[in-house]
Design a protein around this motif. Structure first.
Motif, PDB file in Angstrom:
ATOM      1  N   HIS A   1       0.851  -1.202   0.000  1.00  0.00           N
ATOM      2  CA  HIS A   1       0.000   0.000   0.000  1.00  0.00           C
ATOM      3  C   HIS A   1       0.885   1.250   0.000  1.00  0.00           C
ATOM      4  O   HIS A   1       0.743   2.112  -0.854  1.00  0.00           O
ATOM      5  N   HIS A   2       1.823   1.335   0.933  1.00  0.00           N
ATOM      6  CA  HIS A   2       2.678   2.530   1.019  1.00  0.00           C
ATOM      7  C   HIS A   2       3.887   2.405   0.096  1.00  0.00           C
ATOM      8  O   HIS A   2       4.590   1.397   0.148  1.00  0.00           O
TER       9      HIS A   2
ATOM     10  N   HIS B   1      -1.317   3.193  -3.535  1.00  0.00           N
ATOM     11  CA  HIS B   1      -1.486   3.998  -2.322  1.00  0.00           C
ATOM     12  C   HIS B   1      -2.710   4.906  -2.391  1.00  0.00           C
ATOM     13  O   HIS B   1      -3.835   4.423  -2.275  1.00  0.00           O
TER      14      HIS B   1
ATOM     15  N   GLY C   1      -5.765   5.891   7.378  1.00  0.00           N
ATOM     16  CA  GLY C   1      -4.562   6.723   7.364  1.00  0.00           C
ATOM     17  C   GLY C   1      -4.852   8.113   7.893  1.00  0.00           C
ATOM     18  O   GLY C   1      -5.864   8.340   8.570  1.00  0.00           O
TER      19      GLY C   1
ATOM     20  N   HIS D   1      -2.601   4.573  12.413  1.00  0.00           N
ATOM     21  CA  HIS D   1      -2.462   4.521  10.954  1.00  0.00           C
ATOM     22  C   HIS D   1      -2.426   3.067  10.463  1.00  0.00           C
ATOM     23  O   HIS D   1      -3.192   2.674   9.564  1.00  0.00           O
TER      24      HIS D   1
ATOM     25  N   GLU E   1      -5.398   0.759   8.271  1.00  0.00           N
ATOM     26  CA  GLU E   1      -5.144   0.373   6.875  1.00  0.00           C
ATOM     27  C   GLU E   1      -4.738  -1.084   6.692  1.00  0.00           C
ATOM     28  O   GLU E   1      -4.654  -1.555   5.555  1.00  0.00           O
TER      29      GLU E   1
END
Ligand SMILES: [Zn+2]
Length: 368
Positions: A68-69, A103, A290, A331, A335
């Motif tokens: 994701h990041h 993302h 997030g 966070h 997520e």
């Protein structure tokens, strides 16, 4: 034996769900390391791509990490292994492991990060908190009446004409088109040098701007004219399927403390940092996976009694101002369920290679 799948095909599928053009301007979603032409041997899905995650991919025979990041967020000026970002990139390239990040484009689609949280909480009547405006275009084209169905079907097939729960949306009207083919023309109707007046259908459809190439290809393929009269305009309507945050309703109202305790269970949260509890039953819930403090106003305006998000700073909590309960669940915690979403999306499409959850807990925060 099934044909091997290339990394580019996996990327194409992911971007059909979360187009890269939907990412925020500061983001770096997309393929970060690796050769898109390589065949996929296995996919490892993670929230963050850390060194242990790359090692896990190598050990489990996966040559594509879907994170994701994005591990690389700002430009890299040197690759010496001086920090964890450089070490991850070096390790991945050495081991020929591709890293793909999905993302803010996944945050911003109505089937993405926030939808997953809403589904886990059982919310209904889902809407995007802050819909985007810059994502739609309109095509107008002029078609001979006996071809209008064929052309419209081709446009719909390419992704045009979809509005909310309605497909094949379009509008047609009849009129007269005029043209004079020149000496080089090879007209489907009429003759060079002779002004023609023909019965035509004016067809109008909306489409997501990122699909423009495929919509235009479909138009040119299905339309009988040598020169297809058409125009495209940007539409400033809100797109109800793209944007930040989400809001939905509980099937029945719940007392605030009961709701917050249930939230910890449902999302596997250890600690919630919340504003003062407002003693009113919770019936509407706003969420933003997030960092979501930028959406606090929208959450209040939506009529939600609670806003579930993360990365609220001390002063952000004051902005709730007794009008909503802010529940900062962390966070990572907000997520981490995105992993399940990505695994589901990939398994449905690609049954021939392993798609693994990363077992590495990448949360950099521990609660003491
Ligand atoms: Zn995040």
């Amino acid at each position: 034996m099934n044909d091997p799948i290339r990394i580019s095909e996996v990327i194409q599928h992911l971007e059909s769900i979360a187009p890269l053009s939907y990412q925020e301007s500061y983001d770096n979603s997309g393929l970060i390391t690796g050769d898109p032409q390589e065949h996929v041997r296995g996919v490892l899905v993670t929230l963050d791509c850390t060194e242990p995650v790359v090692e896990e991919a190598i050990a489990s025979g996966c040559n594509l990490i879907v994170a994701h990041h994005p591990i690389v967020f700002k430009g890299l000026k040197r690759l010496t292994g001086a920090n964890y970002v450089e070490r991850v990139v070096i390790k991945a390239i050495r081991a020929q492991v591709a890293i793909y990040a999905i993302h803010t484009n996944l945050d911003n689609v109505h089937t993405g990060v926030n939808r997953k949280i809403c589904d886990l909480l059982g919310l209904q009547n889902l809407r995007i908190l802050q819909p985007r405006r810059d994502t739609l275009s309109k095509l107008v084209t002029f078609i001979p009446p006996d071809h209008s169905d064929v052309v419209l079907n081709a446009l719909f097939g390419a992704g045009a004409g979809q509005i909310g729960n309605y497909n094949d949306c379009g509008f047609t009207s009849r009129g007269t088109g005029t043209f004079t083919p020149n000496a080089q023309a090879n007209p489907a109707v009429g003759h060079s040098g002779v002004r023609e007046q023909v019965d035509e259908v004016r067809a109008e459809v909306i489409f997501p701007t990122h699909l423009q190439d495929q919509v235009m290809r479909a138009l040119f393929k299905a339309h009988p004219y040598e020169e297809v009269a058409h125009y495209i305009t940007a539409v400033s309507n809100e797109n109800q399927e793209v944007g930040s945050g989400m809001v939905g309703d509980l099937p029945s109202p719940v007392e605030p403390m009961e709701f917050l305790r249930g939230l910890k269970d449902m999302l596997g949260v250890q600690v919630i940092r919340a504003t003062q509890i407002i003693e009113k039953p919770i019936s509407r819930v706003a969420v933003c996976g997030g960092a979501g403090s930028f959406l606090l106003k929208k959450a209040i305006q939506s009529g939600a009694q609670v806003f579930i998000s993360a990365d609220f700073k001390y002063h952000d909590f004051f902005d709730a101002d007794g009008r909503i309960i802010v529940a900062d669940i962390g966070h990572y915690e907000s997520e981490v369920h995105t992993k399940q979403l990505l695994v589901d999306v990939l398994i449905k499409k690609f049954p021939t290679f392993a798609i693994n959850f990363s077992k590495t807990v990448t949360n950099p925060i521990s609660y003491i």
